[in-house]
Design a protein around this motif. Structure first.
Motif, short mmCIF file in Angstrom:
data_model
loop_
_atom_site.label_atom_id
_atom_site.label_comp_id
_atom_site.label_asym_id
_atom_site.label_seq_id
_atom_site.Cartn_x
_atom_site.Cartn_y
_atom_site.Cartn_z
N SER A 230 0.84 -1.20 0.00
CA SER A 230 0.00 0.00 0.00
C SER A 230 0.88 1.24 0.00
N ILE A 231 0.27 2.35 -0.39
CA ILE A 231 0.96 3.64 -0.40
C ILE A 231 0.23 4.56 0.57
N VAL A 232 0.97 5.16 1.50
CA VAL A 232 0.36 6.15 2.39
C VAL A 232 0.78 7.54 1.93
N TRP A 233 -0.18 8.44 1.98
CA TRP A 233 0.08 9.81 1.53
C TRP A 233 -0.56 10.78 2.50
N SER A 234 0.15 11.83 2.78
CA SER A 234 -0.39 13.00 3.47
C SER A 234 0.35 14.20 2.89
N PRO A 235 -0.07 15.43 3.20
CA PRO A 235 0.68 16.58 2.68
C PRO A 235 2.15 16.58 3.09
N ALA A 267 -5.56 0.48 13.82
CA ALA A 267 -4.16 0.82 14.08
C ALA A 267 -3.94 2.33 14.17
N ALA A 268 -4.60 3.08 13.29
CA ALA A 268 -4.44 4.54 13.31
C ALA A 268 -5.00 5.14 14.59
N LEU A 269 -6.13 4.61 15.04
CA LEU A 269 -6.75 5.15 16.25
C LEU A 269 -5.99 4.77 17.51
N THR A 270 -5.21 3.70 17.44
CA THR A 270 -4.40 3.34 18.60
C THR A 270 -3.08 4.11 18.62
N GLY A 271 -2.86 4.99 17.64
CA GLY A 271 -1.72 5.90 17.68
C GLY A 271 -0.55 5.53 16.81
N LEU A 272 -0.66 4.48 15.99
CA LEU A 272 0.45 4.13 15.13
C LEU A 272 0.61 5.15 14.01
N PRO A 273 1.83 5.44 13.58
CA PRO A 273 2.05 6.30 12.41
C PRO A 273 1.39 5.68 11.17
N LEU A 274 1.17 6.50 10.15
CA LEU A 274 0.48 6.04 8.94
C LEU A 274 1.10 4.78 8.36
N ALA A 275 2.40 4.76 8.20
CA ALA A 275 3.06 3.61 7.56
C ALA A 275 2.92 2.34 8.39
N GLN A 276 3.03 2.47 9.71
CA GLN A 276 2.87 1.31 10.58
C GLN A 276 1.43 0.80 10.56
N ALA A 277 0.48 1.72 10.55
CA ALA A 277 -0.93 1.33 10.47
C ALA A 277 -1.21 0.62 9.16
N ALA A 278 -0.61 1.11 8.08
CA ALA A 278 -0.80 0.48 6.78
C ALA A 278 -0.16 -0.90 6.74
N ARG A 279 0.97 -1.07 7.40
CA ARG A 279 1.61 -2.39 7.42
C ARG A 279 0.72 -3.40 8.14
N ALA A 280 0.14 -2.99 9.25
CA ALA A 280 -0.79 -3.87 9.95
C ALA A 280 -1.97 -4.22 9.06
N ALA A 281 -2.47 -3.23 8.33
CA ALA A 281 -3.60 -3.46 7.43
C ALA A 281 -3.22 -4.38 6.28
N ASN A 282 -2.00 -4.21 5.74
CA ASN A 282 -1.52 -5.11 4.69
C ASN A 282 -1.56 -6.56 5.18
#
Length: 310
Positions: A230-235, A267-282
């Protein structure tokens, strides 16, 4: 944490075939199953199994399929106070035809789900949640669209704003196209796959599409790119998050994207950074594909700990 989920519950008829039949052809499946599904059902079940308090807003008919569609929702302890019954429309069903090389064809009908009555939305349910998760199928048409838009409005206007996660679906973006942009751009987190990203933005590349979303005011975007992860993006950042190989053989991708979205929200709501949350989701999405049916493979905190520890 408390999640309020808006999305479909369905009965999925799954046919695994050597090939998708041409018009007029009759083929026999290598496997045929019936499973509870729907984006709303799968997201809510996944979040509940991960230990959260979850309320699901969906609508079923007064028919035998209603109990089956809600079977794992009930088993998982999802609160059903926002489940509605429709006296006229049937419970939604989806027929999925899938081949070993990943080709898919689907027949779906929103049926009772699209009639979700916005007059029965309780403001306190949204304001009392830690996050709202919405499947974009809820934003395509009918009273359900008004329900979802009203929920977003309440979440944004709450004294303590409630984060909104919106997950696109191929059927939703194919139906509405770029017009869906206005409804989803205000999400705190937007999850979608590569096809949906390009169709939503009317662009020809991921980089152009993400730039378009940024110009429109997107906050955080997660793009599911299949075997690449996955790709995570923010400004502030753009990062490719590698896929996590599943423990087991991939047999059915039905519901894997919804499992991804639910796990990312967790994962995002438990405070993980975007990339870590995405890794869990992957990892969760890949694990979901090792069983037949959208909700058959439970995702546990231990699964995510193993994935993040690799």
């Amino acid at each position: 944490m408390k999640f309020f989920v808006i999305g479909d519950v369905t009965v999925d008829h799954l046919y695994h075939l050597d090939r998708i039949p041409a018009p007029g052809q009759e083929v026999s499946p290598t496997r045929a199953t019936m499973e509870p599904g729907g984006a709303g059902g799968t997201i809510s079940v996944t979040l509940a199994r991960l230990g959260h308090t979850v309320t699901l807003a969906a609508r079923v008919g007064q028919d035998p399929f209603a109990e089956y569609a809600l079977g794992r929702v009930r088993e998982s302890g999802v609160l059903q106070t926002a489940i509605q019954q429709d006296p006229e429309h049937l419970t939604s069903t989806i027929t999925v035809m899938q081949t070993p090389d990943g080709q898919r064809a689907m027949i779906s009908h929103g049926a009772a789900n699209r009639q979700l009555d916005p007059a029965r939305l309780k403001k306190k349910d949204i304001e009392g949640a830690d996050a709202v998760v919405i499947s974009a199928y809820s934003l395509t048409e009918g009273p359900q669209r008004d329900y979802a838009l009203r929920a977003i409005e309440i979440a944004r206007g709450a004294k303590k704003p409630v984060p909104v996660f919106i997950d696109l679906g191929t059927g939703a973006v194919n139906k509405v196209g770029t017009r869906l942009m206005a409804d989803v751009i205000a999400a705190d987190y937007l999850t979608l796959n590569q096809h949906e990203l390009l169709a939503l933005t009317g662009t020809a590349s991921i980089s152009a599409a993400l730039a378009r979303l940024g110009e429109a005011g997107a906050r955080r975007v997660v793009v599911k790119v299949g075997r690449m992860g996955s790709i995570v993006w923010s400004p502030e950042e753009t990062e490719l998050v590698d896929a996590v190989p599943p423990e087991g053989q991939v047999v059915d991708s039905t519901g894997a994207g919804d499992t991804f979205t639910a796990t990312f929200a967790h994962a995002a709501l438990t405070g993980l950074p975007l990339a870590q949350a995405a890794r869990a989701a992957n990892a969760a999405g890949a694990l979901a594909a090792t069983r037949f049916g959208a909700q058959a493979r439970p995702i546990t905190p231990a699964d995510l700990e193993r994935a993040l520890g690799r």
